[in-house]
Scaffold this active site. Sequence first.
Site, PDB file in Angstrom:
ATOM      1  N   SER A 183      28.711  21.651  37.326  1.00  0.00           N
ATOM      2  CA  SER A 183      29.021  22.756  38.650  1.00  0.00           C
ATOM      3  C   SER A 183      29.859  22.156  40.077  1.00  0.00           C
ATOM      4  O   SER A 183      30.519  23.429  40.357  1.00  0.00           O
ATOM      5  CB  SER A 183      28.173  23.707  38.392  1.00  0.00           C
ATOM      6  N   LYS A 191      33.287  23.710  40.421  1.00  0.00           N
ATOM      7  CA  LYS A 191      33.853  25.313  40.636  1.00  0.00           C
ATOM      8  C   LYS A 191      34.326  25.116  42.039  1.00  0.00           C
ATOM      9  O   LYS A 191      34.942  25.942  42.251  1.00  0.00           O
ATOM     10  CB  LYS A 191      32.166  26.237  40.431  1.00  0.00           C
ATOM     11  N   TYR A 245      37.349  23.851  31.983  1.00  0.00           N
ATOM     12  CA  TYR A 245      36.163  24.277  32.413  1.00  0.00           C
ATOM     13  C   TYR A 245      35.844  23.223  32.421  1.00  0.00           C
ATOM     14  O   TYR A 245      35.220  22.209  32.487  1.00  0.00           O
ATOM     15  CB  TYR A 245      35.625  25.953  32.090  1.00  0.00           C
ATOM     16  N   TYR A 275      22.926  28.631  41.886  1.00  0.00           N
ATOM     17  CA  TYR A 275      22.201  29.458  41.482  1.00  0.00           C
ATOM     18  C   TYR A 275      21.386  30.245  41.343  1.00  0.00           C
ATOM     19  O   TYR A 275      22.186  30.220  43.163  1.00  0.00           O
ATOM     20  CB  TYR A 275      21.368  28.248  39.884  1.00  0.00           C
ATOM     21  N   VAL A 309      24.436  20.568  37.388  1.00  0.00           N
ATOM     22  CA  VAL A 309      22.862  19.910  36.527  1.00  0.00           C
ATOM     23  C   VAL A 309      23.278  18.131  36.670  1.00  0.00           C
ATOM     24  O   VAL A 309      22.173  18.151  35.399  1.00  0.00           O
ATOM     25  CB  VAL A 309      22.822  21.151  34.584  1.00  0.00           C
TER      26      VAL A 309
HETATM   27  N1  GLU Z   1      28.827  22.199  31.797  1.00  0.00           N
HETATM   28  C1  GLU Z   1      28.276  22.890  32.354  1.00  0.00           C
HETATM   29  C2  GLU Z   1      27.643  24.598  31.822  1.00  0.00           C
HETATM   30  O1  GLU Z   1      28.262  25.045  31.977  1.00  0.00           O
HETATM   31  C3  GLU Z   1      27.468  23.164  33.934  1.00  0.00           C
HETATM   32  C4  GLU Z   1      26.263  23.827  34.235  1.00  0.00           C
HETATM   33  C5  GLU Z   1      26.466  23.280  35.934  1.00  0.00           C
HETATM   34  O2  GLU Z   1      26.180  22.946  35.919  1.00  0.00           O
HETATM   35  O3  GLU Z   1      25.810  24.820  36.364  1.00  0.00           O
HETATM   36  O4  GLU Z   1      27.500  24.983  31.048  1.00  0.00           O
END
Ligand code: GLU
Length: 328
Positions: free
Chosen positions: A75, A78, A205, A257, A275
């Site tokens: 993430s 992003k 993504y 989050y 994550v």
């Molecule tokens: N690959 C993960 C997902 O979507 C990334 C999640 C993350 O790092 O928050 O769903």
Amino acid sequence: MTTTTADDVDQGVDIDQVLADVADVARPCAEDGEVKAYIADLAGMEPGNFAICVTELDGETHAMGDLDIRFSIQSISKVLALVLAMRKVGEGVGVQEQLWRRVGREPSGDPFNSLVQLEREQGVPRNPLINAGALIVDDVLLDHCADPKGELLTLASELAGEELTISEEVARVEEDTSARNRAIANLMLSFDNLHHTVDEVLDVYAHQCAIEMSAAQLARAFRFLANDGVDPATDRRILHPDLARRVAAIMLTCGTYDAAGEFAYSIGLPCKSGVCGAIVALAPKQAAICVWSPPLDDKGNSLAGRVALHELSDRLDLSVFKGPESAL
Ligand code: GLU
């Protein structure tokens, strides 16, 4: 890599000692967390991996631990995708019309891959740092780039000062386990908030999540956001200063989050977690920080990483709510 300068000594703070003390407090907390299995298996990560890297704007670096092990940034990508999209659409009307009409800037208070708000809010995600919002950002990239994955990797490599790679293996597992992301993308498509096919968007993504970087590279790469949008390593402007500050604001309110409130309260720095167990934090005008410890808490943030940032922010007086002076 670990150095203490005359300046630090003048200020009476041995930052390397601070890092060692922070690590002593934070590391044991990892035992209570849980590693995201597929990422660890593919990258050879260990639950005991731990790193802290503080890279100041002038390049001076204080660091300890597993600094050079590369892991998929998940993430954290992003933020880089958002930055690239902003570069493409431009500040002012561009960013307003092409981005902010399609994705909001509010914390969600829900898990990063939740569908609940999306249904109620007509397919407009709360912010670009939850999965739904990141998929909109990727859709914007597909509007503007012939090769969004390649351009993202190039941007990340330039900022890290080293050539990076994407783990095709991690990307494949992302796609194989993308049922929920696929549902999110389809829901947004049903509200006409997606211009490209679900497969195209998910492909970008999955690959951005699979960019592999080390803690040292992440700290170096994120410094431009602590420096009003200019990469201090190259003096290259990456983002307009207004946008760089706003990206930092979104990291503070939405970057961890549904624990963003707790992070702002206890750490007081713009952060983005993944994550993979890494968290990047910005100390504006001073440094970018990366902490890495794979075991996660129940919200998906690195447990020891969160504790380490809390300790570090307190001990060096880094909180953005404190004002410009700190021990760095
Ligand atoms: N690959 C993960 C997902 O979507 C990334 C999640 C993350 O790092 O928050 O769903």
